[in-house]
Motif scaffolding. Structure first.
Motif, PDB file in Angstrom:
ATOM      1  N   GLU A   1       0.937  -1.090  -0.039  1.00 32.07           N
ATOM      2  CA  GLU A   1       0.032  -0.037  -0.022  1.00 32.07           C
ATOM      3  C   GLU A   1       0.994   1.323   0.028  1.00 32.07           C
ATOM      4  O   GLU A   1       0.593   2.182  -0.436  1.00 32.07           O
ATOM      5  CB  GLU A   1      -0.788  -0.049   1.177  1.00 32.07           C
ATOM      6  CG  GLU A   1      -2.316   0.513   1.020  1.00 32.07           C
ATOM      7  CD  GLU A   1      -3.134   0.419   2.397  1.00 32.07           C
ATOM      8  OE1 GLU A   1      -2.606  -0.681   3.286  1.00 32.07           O
ATOM      9  OE2 GLU A   1      -4.134   0.748   2.388  1.00 32.07           O
ATOM     10  N   GLU A   2       2.010   1.310   0.823  1.00 32.64           N
ATOM     11  CA  GLU A   2       2.710   2.328   1.102  1.00 32.64           C
ATOM     12  C   GLU A   2       3.558   2.559  -0.260  1.00 32.64           C
ATOM     13  O   GLU A   2       3.810   3.625  -0.716  1.00 32.64           O
ATOM     14  CB  GLU A   2       3.941   2.256   1.990  1.00 32.64           C
ATOM     15  CG  GLU A   2       4.272   3.456   2.526  1.00 32.64           C
ATOM     16  CD  GLU A   2       5.572   3.209   3.748  1.00 32.64           C
ATOM     17  OE1 GLU A   2       5.545   2.215   4.380  1.00 32.64           O
ATOM     18  OE2 GLU A   2       6.294   4.145   3.778  1.00 32.64           O
TER      19      GLU A   2
ATOM     20  N   LEU B   1       1.355   4.171  -2.974  1.00 28.18           N
ATOM     21  CA  LEU B   1       0.993   5.489  -2.803  1.00 28.18           C
ATOM     22  C   LEU B   1       2.446   6.179  -3.114  1.00 28.18           C
ATOM     23  O   LEU B   1       2.367   7.664  -3.824  1.00 28.18           O
ATOM     24  CB  LEU B   1       0.896   5.779  -1.511  1.00 28.18           C
ATOM     25  CG  LEU B   1      -0.561   5.501  -0.945  1.00 28.18           C
ATOM     26  CD1 LEU B   1      -0.940   5.706   0.585  1.00 28.18           C
ATOM     27  CD2 LEU B   1      -1.557   6.560  -1.483  1.00 28.18           C
TER      28      LEU B   1
ATOM     29  N   SER C   1       2.427   6.890  -6.862  1.00 28.96           N
ATOM     30  CA  SER C   1       1.108   7.687  -7.223  1.00 28.96           C
ATOM     31  C   SER C   1       1.537   9.308  -7.168  1.00 28.96           C
ATOM     32  O   SER C   1       1.035  10.049  -7.843  1.00 28.96           O
ATOM     33  CB  SER C   1       0.148   7.391  -6.285  1.00 28.96           C
ATOM     34  OG  SER C   1       0.217   8.105  -5.062  1.00 28.96           O
TER      35      SER C   1
ATOM     36  N   LYS D   1       1.022  10.974  -4.602  1.00 29.49           N
ATOM     37  CA  LYS D   1      -0.231  11.627  -3.810  1.00 29.49           C
ATOM     38  C   LYS D   1       0.537  11.875  -2.438  1.00 29.49           C
ATOM     39  O   LYS D   1       0.429  11.186  -1.599  1.00 29.49           O
ATOM     40  CB  LYS D   1      -1.263  10.666  -3.727  1.00 29.49           C
ATOM     41  CG  LYS D   1      -1.899  10.873  -4.970  1.00 29.49           C
ATOM     42  CD  LYS D   1      -3.118   9.964  -5.178  1.00 29.49           C
ATOM     43  CE  LYS D   1      -3.984   9.903  -6.389  1.00 29.49           C
ATOM     44  NZ  LYS D   1      -4.553   8.736  -6.490  1.00 29.49           N
TER      45      LYS D   1
ATOM     46  N   SER E   1      -1.741  11.749   0.609  1.00 23.95           N
ATOM     47  CA  SER E   1      -2.143  10.595   1.178  1.00 23.95           C
ATOM     48  C   SER E   1      -1.288   9.648   1.657  1.00 23.95           C
ATOM     49  O   SER E   1      -1.514   8.933   2.775  1.00 23.95           O
ATOM     50  CB  SER E   1      -2.789   9.935  -0.209  1.00 23.95           C
ATOM     51  OG  SER E   1      -3.845  10.779  -0.740  1.00 23.95           O
ATOM     52  N   LEU E   2      -0.004   9.592   0.983  1.00 25.67           N
ATOM     53  CA  LEU E   2       1.143   8.935   1.547  1.00 25.67           C
ATOM     54  C   LEU E   2       1.498   9.468   2.955  1.00 25.67           C
ATOM     55  O   LEU E   2       1.511   8.511   3.842  1.00 25.67           O
ATOM     56  CB  LEU E   2       2.567   8.997   0.475  1.00 25.67           C
ATOM     57  CG  LEU E   2       3.747   8.617   1.110  1.00 25.67           C
ATOM     58  CD1 LEU E   2       3.591   7.007   0.980  1.00 25.67           C
ATOM     59  CD2 LEU E   2       4.850   8.981   0.044  1.00 25.67           C
TER      60      LEU E   2
ATOM     61  N   TYR F   1      -1.352   8.061   5.454  1.00 26.12           N
ATOM     62  CA  TYR F   1      -1.114   6.586   5.417  1.00 26.12           C
ATOM     63  C   TYR F   1       0.119   5.902   6.526  1.00 26.12           C
ATOM     64  O   TYR F   1      -0.453   5.431   7.284  1.00 26.12           O
ATOM     65  CB  TYR F   1      -0.769   5.985   4.122  1.00 26.12           C
ATOM     66  CG  TYR F   1      -0.464   4.671   4.186  1.00 26.12           C
ATOM     67  CD1 TYR F   1      -1.327   3.489   4.380  1.00 26.12           C
ATOM     68  CD2 TYR F   1       0.727   4.196   4.210  1.00 26.12           C
ATOM     69  CE1 TYR F   1      -1.060   2.104   4.346  1.00 26.12           C
ATOM     70  CE2 TYR F   1       1.126   2.828   4.416  1.00 26.12           C
ATOM     71  CZ  TYR F   1       0.271   1.959   4.476  1.00 26.12           C
ATOM     72  OH  TYR F   1       0.411   0.359   4.723  1.00 26.12           O
TER      73      TYR F   1
END
Ligand code: ZN
Ligand code: ZN
Ligand code: ZN
Length: 243
Positions: free
Chosen positions: A12-13, A16, A19, A21, A24-25, A28
Protein backbone atom coordinates in the motif's frame (compact mmCIF):
# COMPACT_ATOMS: atom_id res chain seq x y z
CA UNK A 1 9.41 -8.96 -2.99
CA UNK A 2 11.74 -11.06 -0.78
CA UNK A 3 11.23 -11.99 2.85
CA UNK A 4 9.93 -9.00 4.81
CA UNK A 5 11.63 -7.37 7.77
CA UNK A 6 9.57 -5.53 10.38
CA UNK A 7 9.26 -1.93 9.23
CA UNK A 8 9.65 -2.67 5.49
CA UNK A 9 7.20 -0.83 3.24
CA UNK A 10 3.98 -2.69 2.56
CA UNK A 11 2.49 -2.74 -0.93
CA UNK A 12 0.00 0.00 0.00
CA UNK A 13 2.83 2.40 0.93
CA UNK A 14 4.82 1.52 -2.20
CA UNK A 15 1.78 2.17 -4.40
CA UNK A 16 1.18 5.55 -2.74
CA UNK A 17 4.86 6.49 -3.22
CA UNK A 18 4.59 5.69 -6.92
CA UNK A 19 1.32 7.61 -7.27
CA UNK A 20 2.95 10.91 -6.21
CA UNK A 21 0.02 11.62 -3.86
CA UNK A 22 2.23 13.00 -1.09
CA UNK A 23 -0.59 14.05 1.26
CA UNK A 24 -2.23 10.60 1.14
CA UNK A 25 1.16 8.91 1.53
CA UNK A 26 2.06 10.92 4.64
CA UNK A 27 -1.39 10.37 6.15
CA UNK A 28 -1.14 6.64 5.51
CA UNK A 29 2.26 6.52 7.22
CA UNK A 30 0.92 8.24 10.33
CA UNK A 31 -2.10 5.98 10.53
CA UNK A 32 0.12 2.90 10.50
CA UNK A 33 1.88 4.27 13.60
CA UNK A 34 -1.46 4.91 15.27
CA UNK A 35 -2.35 1.23 14.77
CA UNK A 36 0.90 -0.08 16.17
CA UNK A 37 1.76 2.52 18.83
CA UNK A 38 5.50 2.28 18.22
CA UNK A 39 7.66 4.06 20.79
CA UNK A 40 9.14 7.34 19.54
CA UNK A 41 10.26 10.24 21.68
CA UNK A 42 8.75 12.88 19.41
CA UNK A 43 8.21 15.34 22.27
CA UNK A 44 11.85 14.89 23.30
CA UNK A 45 13.00 15.61 19.76
CA UNK A 46 10.95 18.81 19.69
CA UNK A 47 12.40 19.94 23.01
CA UNK A 48 15.96 19.53 21.71
CA UNK A 49 15.11 21.28 18.45
CA UNK A 50 13.82 24.34 20.31
CA UNK A 51 17.04 24.41 22.35
CA UNK A 52 19.16 24.11 19.18
CA UNK A 53 17.36 27.14 17.76
CA UNK A 54 17.57 29.10 21.03
CA UNK A 55 21.28 28.40 21.18
CA UNK A 56 21.96 29.49 17.59
CA UNK A 57 19.79 32.59 17.82
CA UNK A 58 21.53 33.60 21.05
CA UNK A 59 24.89 33.14 19.33
CA UNK A 60 23.75 35.28 16.40
CA UNK A 61 22.53 38.00 18.75
CA UNK A 62 25.74 38.01 20.83
CA UNK A 63 27.94 37.94 17.71
CA UNK A 64 26.15 41.01 16.37
CA UNK A 65 26.78 42.76 19.73
CA UNK A 66 30.43 41.72 19.61
CA UNK A 67 30.85 43.20 16.13
CA UNK A 68 29.57 46.54 17.43
CA UNK A 69 32.14 46.81 20.25
CA UNK A 70 35.05 44.86 18.80
CA UNK A 71 37.09 47.88 17.72
CA UNK A 72 36.45 49.90 20.90
CA UNK A 73 39.43 49.48 23.32
CA UNK A 74 37.33 50.79 26.23
CA UNK A 75 35.01 47.80 25.91
CA UNK A 76 37.67 45.16 26.61
CA UNK A 77 35.76 43.51 29.49
CA UNK A 78 32.53 43.42 27.51
CA UNK A 79 34.37 41.89 24.53
CA UNK A 80 35.90 39.15 26.68
CA UNK A 81 32.55 38.37 28.31
CA UNK A 82 30.82 38.12 24.95
CA UNK A 83 33.54 35.88 23.52
CA UNK A 84 33.27 33.61 26.55
CA UNK A 85 29.48 33.37 26.25
CA UNK A 86 29.70 32.56 22.53
CA UNK A 87 32.31 29.83 23.12
CA UNK A 88 30.12 28.29 25.84
CA UNK A 89 27.12 28.27 23.50
CA UNK A 90 29.15 26.60 20.73
CA UNK A 91 30.11 23.77 23.05
CA UNK A 92 26.51 23.44 24.24
CA UNK A 93 25.37 23.26 20.60
CA UNK A 94 27.60 20.24 20.05
CA UNK A 95 26.01 18.48 23.06
CA UNK A 96 22.53 19.27 21.77
CA UNK A 97 23.35 17.95 18.32
CA UNK A 98 24.49 14.67 19.86
CA UNK A 99 21.30 14.50 21.95
CA UNK A 100 19.17 15.09 18.83
CA UNK A 101 20.85 12.21 17.06
CA UNK A 102 20.50 9.91 20.11
CA UNK A 103 16.74 10.52 20.14
CA UNK A 104 16.40 10.22 16.37
CA UNK A 105 18.29 6.88 16.38
CA UNK A 106 15.67 5.55 18.78
CA UNK A 107 12.88 6.08 16.25
CA UNK A 108 11.38 2.82 15.06
CA UNK A 109 12.31 2.25 11.41
CA UNK A 110 9.05 2.09 9.53
CA UNK A 111 6.39 4.12 7.78
CA UNK A 112 6.46 7.07 10.19
CA UNK A 113 10.23 7.47 10.26
CA UNK A 114 10.18 7.27 6.46
CA UNK A 115 7.55 10.03 6.49
CA UNK A 116 9.65 12.16 8.86
CA UNK A 117 12.85 11.61 6.84
CA UNK A 118 11.05 12.53 3.64
CA UNK A 119 9.62 15.73 5.11
CA UNK A 120 12.77 16.83 6.88
CA UNK A 121 14.81 16.29 3.70
CA UNK A 122 13.02 19.33 2.27
CA UNK A 123 15.28 22.29 3.13
CA UNK A 124 12.29 24.56 3.76
CA UNK A 125 10.09 22.05 5.62
CA UNK A 126 9.63 24.55 8.46
CA UNK A 127 8.08 27.13 6.12
CA UNK A 128 4.83 25.16 6.25
CA UNK A 129 1.87 27.59 6.55
CA UNK A 130 0.89 26.16 9.96
CA UNK A 131 4.37 26.88 11.34
CA UNK A 132 4.56 30.34 9.74
CA UNK A 133 1.20 31.23 11.28
CA UNK A 134 2.40 29.94 14.64
CA UNK A 135 5.56 32.10 14.51
CA UNK A 136 3.66 35.20 13.35
CA UNK A 137 0.96 34.70 16.00
CA UNK A 138 3.48 34.92 18.84
CA UNK A 139 5.11 38.02 17.35
CA UNK A 140 8.05 36.26 15.65
CA UNK A 141 9.82 37.43 12.51
CA UNK A 142 7.18 35.81 10.27
CA UNK A 143 4.88 38.65 11.41
CA UNK A 144 7.26 41.12 9.72
CA UNK A 145 9.02 41.26 6.37
CA UNK A 146 12.62 40.91 7.64
CA UNK A 147 12.86 37.35 6.23
CA UNK A 148 14.89 36.04 9.20
CA UNK A 149 13.15 32.66 9.42
CA UNK A 150 13.34 31.74 5.76
CA UNK A 151 17.08 32.49 5.56
CA UNK A 152 18.10 31.21 9.00
CA UNK A 153 19.54 27.92 7.84
CA UNK A 154 21.56 29.46 5.02
CA UNK A 155 23.03 32.22 7.21
CA UNK A 156 24.57 29.90 9.78
CA UNK A 157 24.79 26.61 7.94
CA UNK A 158 23.32 24.78 10.92
CA UNK A 159 20.74 22.46 9.49
CA UNK A 160 19.29 21.42 12.84
CA UNK A 161 18.84 25.04 13.95
CA UNK A 162 16.72 25.98 10.93
CA UNK A 163 13.30 27.11 12.03
CA UNK A 164 11.32 29.89 13.60
CA UNK A 165 12.06 32.49 16.25
CA UNK A 166 12.64 31.62 19.88
CA UNK A 167 13.00 33.75 23.01
CA UNK A 168 16.60 34.44 21.88
CA UNK A 169 15.92 36.02 18.46
CA UNK A 170 17.78 39.34 18.28
CA UNK A 171 15.61 40.70 15.46
CA UNK A 172 12.44 40.04 17.51
CA UNK A 173 14.05 41.83 20.47
CA UNK A 174 14.79 44.88 18.33
CA UNK A 175 11.25 44.89 16.89
CA UNK A 176 9.76 44.59 20.41
CA UNK A 177 11.98 47.33 21.75
CA UNK A 178 12.61 45.69 25.11
CA UNK A 179 14.27 42.62 26.63
CA UNK A 180 11.91 39.90 27.84
CA UNK A 181 11.74 39.28 31.58
CA UNK A 182 12.23 35.70 32.81
CA UNK A 183 8.46 35.33 33.27
CA UNK A 184 7.78 36.58 29.76
CA UNK A 185 10.40 34.16 28.39
CA UNK A 186 8.72 31.24 30.18
CA UNK A 187 5.36 32.27 28.77
CA UNK A 188 6.71 32.57 25.21
CA UNK A 189 8.60 29.26 25.52
CA UNK A 190 5.33 27.50 26.38
CA UNK A 191 3.89 28.76 23.08
CA UNK A 192 6.97 27.76 21.09
CA UNK A 193 6.97 24.33 22.66
CA UNK A 194 3.39 23.44 23.54
CA UNK A 195 2.76 20.71 26.07
CA UNK A 196 2.53 17.14 24.79
CA UNK A 197 -1.07 16.04 24.27
CA UNK A 198 -2.58 19.49 23.74
CA UNK A 199 -4.38 20.55 20.54
CA UNK A 200 -1.57 23.03 19.84
CA UNK A 201 1.09 20.32 20.22
CA UNK A 202 -0.67 17.98 17.79
CA UNK A 203 -1.02 20.74 15.22
CA UNK A 204 2.72 21.53 15.37
CA UNK A 205 3.66 17.86 15.39
CA UNK A 206 1.75 17.06 12.18
CA UNK A 207 3.11 20.09 10.33
CA UNK A 208 6.72 19.84 11.40
CA UNK A 209 7.17 16.08 11.20
CA UNK A 210 5.03 15.12 8.23
CA UNK A 211 3.94 18.37 6.55
CA UNK A 212 0.30 17.63 7.35
CA UNK A 213 -2.63 19.69 8.59
CA UNK A 214 -6.00 18.34 9.71
CA UNK A 215 -8.63 19.16 7.09
CA UNK A 216 -6.13 20.11 4.38
CA UNK A 217 -5.48 17.72 1.50
CA UNK A 218 -3.09 19.77 -0.63
CA UNK A 219 0.31 18.35 -1.53
CA UNK A 220 2.56 19.43 1.40
CA UNK A 221 5.41 20.10 -1.05
CA UNK A 222 3.29 22.69 -2.89
CA UNK A 223 2.65 24.43 0.44
CA UNK A 224 6.33 25.11 1.17
CA UNK A 225 7.56 25.93 -2.32
CA UNK A 226 6.80 29.46 -3.47
CA UNK A 227 4.93 29.42 -6.79
CA UNK A 228 6.90 30.36 -9.93
CA UNK A 229 4.87 33.56 -10.30
CA UNK A 230 6.36 34.78 -6.98
CA UNK A 231 9.94 34.39 -8.24
CA UNK A 232 8.97 36.08 -11.51
CA UNK A 233 7.69 39.11 -9.58
CA UNK A 234 10.77 39.16 -7.34
CA UNK A 235 12.95 39.20 -10.46
CA UNK A 236 10.93 42.01 -12.13
CA UNK A 237 11.09 44.12 -8.94
CA UNK A 238 14.86 43.57 -8.67
CA UNK A 239 15.35 44.69 -12.29
CA UNK A 240 13.15 47.77 -11.74
CA UNK A 241 15.10 48.68 -8.59
CA UNK A 242 18.35 48.37 -10.53
CA UNK A 243 17.08 50.69 -13.29
ZN1 ZN B 1 13.62 39.18 11.79
ZN1 ZN C 1 12.64 36.77 15.25
ZN1 ZN D 1 9.13 32.61 11.67
Amino acid sequence: MGVRLPGDSRQEEIDLEKSGKVCSLQRYRWNVLQDKKEPMDIAGLFRVEVRLRENTQAQMRLTAKLQEVLTDPLQKTVILELQEQIAKLSSEYWDLEMRWWEIKCGFYVGPVSRGIDFWRAQPKWYMHPVLIEDCAGRGGCCARDCGCCVHRERRWGRKLAAGHCTTECGCCEKARGFELSDEQKTRLRKLIQPENGTVHYEKIRFASLLGLEVGNFENPLDRINAPKIYWMWAWILAVLAWL
